[in-house]
Design a protein around this motif. Structure first.
Motif: not given
Length: 69
Positions: A1-27
């Protein structure tokens, strides 16, 4: 369970961070290509912030109830 969380949390953060921060420069290119008025520009800029803020509600409630890990 902890290994899964350790893998998924940074992956989810990176994905949402990139999606959100790409809209600003591309706007600016979206605004030029679509010839958006100032009234139509505001939802383009505000949407990532609102989605991030409102998305914390359905994620935060189960985290409070069941815990983070």
């Amino acid at each position: 369970m902890n290994a899964r969380n350790l893998t998924l949390a940074p992956a989810a953060f990176a994905r949402t961070f990139l999606a959100r921060n790409l809209i600003g420069p591309l706007s600016s290119s979206y605004i030029k290509q679509l010839d958006l008025s100032p009234g139509r520009q505001s939802p383009l800029v505000a949407t990532p912030v609102l989605v991030g803020s409102l998305g914390r509600i359905p994620v935060g409630a189960p985290t409070d109830k069941f815990g983070g890990g």
